[in-house]
Design a protein around this motif. Structure first.
Motif, PDB file in Angstrom:
ATOM      1  N   UNK A 148      -3.448  11.143   6.407  1.00 53.65           N
ATOM      2  CA  UNK A 148      -4.408  10.390   5.614  1.00 53.65           C
ATOM      3  C   UNK A 148      -4.044   8.944   5.378  1.00 53.65           C
ATOM      4  N   UNK A 149      -2.956   8.457   5.997  1.00 54.40           N
ATOM      5  CA  UNK A 149      -2.509   7.092   5.719  1.00 54.40           C
ATOM      6  C   UNK A 149      -1.715   6.533   6.896  1.00 54.40           C
ATOM      7  N   UNK A 150      -2.029   5.290   7.275  1.00 53.73           N
ATOM      8  CA  UNK A 150      -1.266   4.590   8.301  1.00 53.73           C
ATOM      9  C   UNK A 150      -1.188   3.108   7.942  1.00 53.73           C
ATOM     10  N   UNK A 151      -0.092   2.481   8.301  1.00 53.82           N
ATOM     11  CA  UNK A 151       0.025   1.035   8.150  1.00 53.82           C
ATOM     12  C   UNK A 151      -0.546   0.349   9.390  1.00 53.82           C
TER      13      UNK A 151
ATOM     14  N   UNK B 162     -14.564  -5.632   8.190  1.00 52.66           N
ATOM     15  CA  UNK B 162     -15.946  -5.152   8.111  1.00 52.66           C
ATOM     16  C   UNK B 162     -16.053  -3.984   7.131  1.00 52.66           C
ATOM     17  N   UNK B 163     -15.072  -3.094   7.160  1.00 51.78           N
ATOM     18  CA  UNK B 163     -15.046  -1.947   6.246  1.00 51.78           C
ATOM     19  C   UNK B 163     -14.921  -2.425   4.801  1.00 51.78           C
ATOM     20  N   UNK B 164     -14.076  -3.415   4.574  1.00 51.35           N
ATOM     21  CA  UNK B 164     -13.928  -3.968   3.226  1.00 51.35           C
ATOM     22  C   UNK B 164     -15.211  -4.670   2.779  1.00 51.35           C
ATOM     23  N   UNK B 165     -15.844  -5.384   3.685  1.00 55.66           N
ATOM     24  CA  UNK B 165     -17.092  -6.077   3.362  1.00 55.66           C
ATOM     25  C   UNK B 165     -18.169  -5.084   2.921  1.00 55.66           C
ATOM     26  N   UNK B 166     -18.229  -3.920   3.599  1.00 57.51           N
ATOM     27  CA  UNK B 166     -19.235  -2.909   3.267  1.00 57.51           C
ATOM     28  C   UNK B 166     -18.806  -2.025   2.097  1.00 57.51           C
ATOM     29  N   UNK B 167     -17.528  -2.123   1.719  1.00 56.60           N
ATOM     30  CA  UNK B 167     -16.996  -1.279   0.655  1.00 56.60           C
ATOM     31  C   UNK B 167     -17.220   0.198   0.963  1.00 56.60           C
TER      32      UNK B 167
ATOM     33  N   UNK C 263      -8.111   0.110   1.488  1.00 56.23           N
ATOM     34  CA  UNK C 263      -7.178  -0.752   2.188  1.00 56.23           C
ATOM     35  C   UNK C 263      -6.440  -1.601   1.164  1.00 56.23           C
ATOM     36  N   UNK C 264      -5.119  -1.479   1.119  1.00 61.83           N
ATOM     37  CA  UNK C 264      -4.331  -2.323   0.227  1.00 61.83           C
ATOM     38  C   UNK C 264      -3.184  -2.942   1.021  1.00 61.83           C
TER      39      UNK C 264
ATOM     40  N   UNK D 180       0.642  -3.255   0.229  1.00 60.45           N
ATOM     41  CA  UNK D 180       1.986  -3.210  -0.358  1.00 60.45           C
ATOM     42  C   UNK D 180       2.993  -3.848   0.603  1.00 60.45           C
ATOM     43  N   UNK D 181       3.866  -4.634   0.071  1.00 54.28           N
ATOM     44  CA  UNK D 181       4.894  -5.302   0.893  1.00 54.28           C
ATOM     45  C   UNK D 181       4.276  -6.132   2.015  1.00 54.28           C
ATOM     46  N   UNK D 182       3.101  -6.707   1.753  1.00 52.76           N
ATOM     47  CA  UNK D 182       2.439  -7.649   2.657  1.00 52.76           C
ATOM     48  C   UNK D 182       1.871  -7.018   3.926  1.00 52.76           C
ATOM     49  N   UNK D 183       1.964  -5.716   4.080  1.00 50.71           N
ATOM     50  CA  UNK D 183       1.423  -5.045   5.263  1.00 50.71           C
ATOM     51  C   UNK D 183       0.229  -4.190   4.861  1.00 50.71           C
ATOM     52  N   UNK D 184      -0.849  -4.281   5.616  1.00 50.52           N
ATOM     53  CA  UNK D 184      -2.039  -3.499   5.285  1.00 50.52           C
ATOM     54  C   UNK D 184      -1.759  -2.009   5.404  1.00 50.52           C
ATOM     55  N   UNK D 185      -2.218  -1.278   4.396  1.00 47.33           N
ATOM     56  CA  UNK D 185      -2.129   0.179   4.393  1.00 47.33           C
ATOM     57  C   UNK D 185      -3.547   0.727   4.339  1.00 47.33           C
ATOM     58  N   UNK D 186      -3.886   1.600   5.295  1.00 52.37           N
ATOM     59  CA  UNK D 186      -5.238   2.138   5.394  1.00 52.37           C
ATOM     60  C   UNK D 186      -5.177   3.621   5.053  1.00 52.37           C
ATOM     61  N   UNK D 187      -5.991   4.032   4.083  1.00 53.68           N
ATOM     62  CA  UNK D 187      -5.901   5.404   3.562  1.00 53.68           C
ATOM     63  C   UNK D 187      -7.285   6.030   3.454  1.00 53.68           C
ATOM     64  N   UNK D 188      -7.326   7.336   3.693  1.00 51.59           N
ATOM     65  CA  UNK D 188      -8.510   8.116   3.380  1.00 51.59           C
ATOM     66  C   UNK D 188      -8.555   8.385   1.895  1.00 51.59           C
ATOM     67  N   UNK D 189      -9.695   8.200   1.269  1.00 55.62           N
ATOM     68  CA  UNK D 189      -9.804   8.326  -0.187  1.00 55.62           C
ATOM     69  C   UNK D 189      -9.447   9.725  -0.644  1.00 55.62           C
ATOM     70  N   UNK D 190      -9.875  10.752   0.110  1.00 54.27           N
ATOM     71  CA  UNK D 190      -9.646  12.114  -0.348  1.00 54.27           C
ATOM     72  C   UNK D 190      -8.165  12.502  -0.336  1.00 54.27           C
ATOM     73  N   UNK D 191      -7.328  11.620   0.269  1.00 56.48           N
ATOM     74  CA  UNK D 191      -5.899  11.902   0.298  1.00 56.48           C
ATOM     75  C   UNK D 191      -5.138  11.113  -0.777  1.00 56.48           C
ATOM     76  N   UNK D 192      -5.879  10.359  -1.617  1.00 54.29           N
ATOM     77  CA  UNK D 192      -5.188   9.639  -2.675  1.00 54.29           C
ATOM     78  C   UNK D 192      -4.610  10.596  -3.708  1.00 54.29           C
TER      79      UNK D 192
END
Length: 301
Positions: A239-242, A275-280, A286-287, A289-301
């Protein structure tokens, strides 16, 4: 690799098909019977493996973009016919060695047959075994049309023609539930060119025009290959990759010749995430941490 434009495309496709020995595979979003008949007549009877993949949405047939009759014609000519409703690719493959890939559908206008055609651009190149595997996966995730499916579609098409053409039409669940794609292959044109959109802008990678309705764009993105690949890849990796790890997986998934440089893949991924951030999009966060983008599925938070 050769770059071909308009009528050069058709001439080179005919030449490649004439030289086919073992197999021919045609992948096209739209397909017209008259154009496909010409292509089929270019192929020797000694070619025993022939596969056709068409998008074949009900609205494509109602609007005249694709001929329903092309399925039976192809089957009677010895082709295995597949459909998948997310298809936007146009590819012609001969003997798993030569490939013409670009924007040209198997239609009269797409191939400039007998009339003033569209302005199309394609590339003609040799392909490697790893690319053949990716093409095979596209077919494996598609629906092989048999007699029962064809009969079902005929009945639904007959009913649809009696309805108001202004309605958005689609096959019912008896057909659509058969399509369960596992996206392992992507084309470079399936990505957004930037992270924002303008009113009345045509989004080629989604095949829609933005009319101010962001929900329409979000729903189209959810059905796109690139978004299905992203959510599938995240799910398969906890559910998460950098960004770096995701760009590596993306590089391996893209079928393009020449193979894009790492820098180009990173730009494609950046555009997609922007584009994903623009559409929300609700499914993905997408956050950084430590200056590197982390992409996560919401259901895995």
């Amino acid at each position: 690799m050769d770059i071909l434009c308009s009528n050069e495309i058709f001439n080179n496709i005919k030449l490649e098909l004439n030289n086919a020995v073992f197999s021919v595979q045609i992948i096209t979003a739209y397909c017209k019977k008259s154009a496909f008949r010409i292509l089929n007549n270019c192929i020797s009877n000694k070619v025993t493996e022939k596969r056709l993949l068409v998008r074949f949405r009900l609205e494509d047939i109602i609007n005249g973009s694709t001929d329903f009759e092309v399925i039976e014609y192809a089957q009677n000519a010895g082709w295995k016919v597949y459909i998948r409703f997310d298809l936007h690719a146009k590819t012609y493959i001969v003997d798993n060695k030569r490939c013409l890939i670009g924007s040209a559908n198997a239609t009269n206008s797409g191939l400039s047959i007998g009339q003033r055609g569209n302005m199309e651009i394609c590339s003609l190149t040799n392909i490697e075994s790893k690319d053949v595997d990716k093409i095979d996966n596209i077919f494996l995730d598609s629906i092989l049309v048999d007699d029962d499916i064809l009969t079902n579609m005929k009945e639904q098409l007959k009913k649809a023609k009696d309805l108001n053409k202004e309605r958005k039409l689609d096959w019912d669940l008896s057909i659509t539930k058969l399509f369960k794609p596992k996206i392992n292959t992507l084309f470079s044109y399936e990505f957004p060119q930037n992270g924002e959109i303008l009113n009345n802008e045509y989004l080629s990678f989604l095949d829609i025009t933005y009319d101010g309705d962001l929900n329409k764009v979000k729903n189209a993105l959810r059905c796109s290959n690139v978004y299905l690949w992203l959510t599938q890849t995240l799910k398969n990796n906890g559910g998460c990759l950098y960004f770096g790890a995701l760009s590596q997986k993306l590089h391996n998934a893209i079928v393009t010749d020449p193979k894009p440089y790492r820098k180009e893949v990173k730009t494609m991924l950046s555009n997609l995430l922007e584009f994903i951030e623009f559409l929300n999009m609700e499914e993905i966060t997408i956050d950084r941490p430590n200056y590197s983008q982390r992409i996560k599925l919401v259901q895995n938070d």
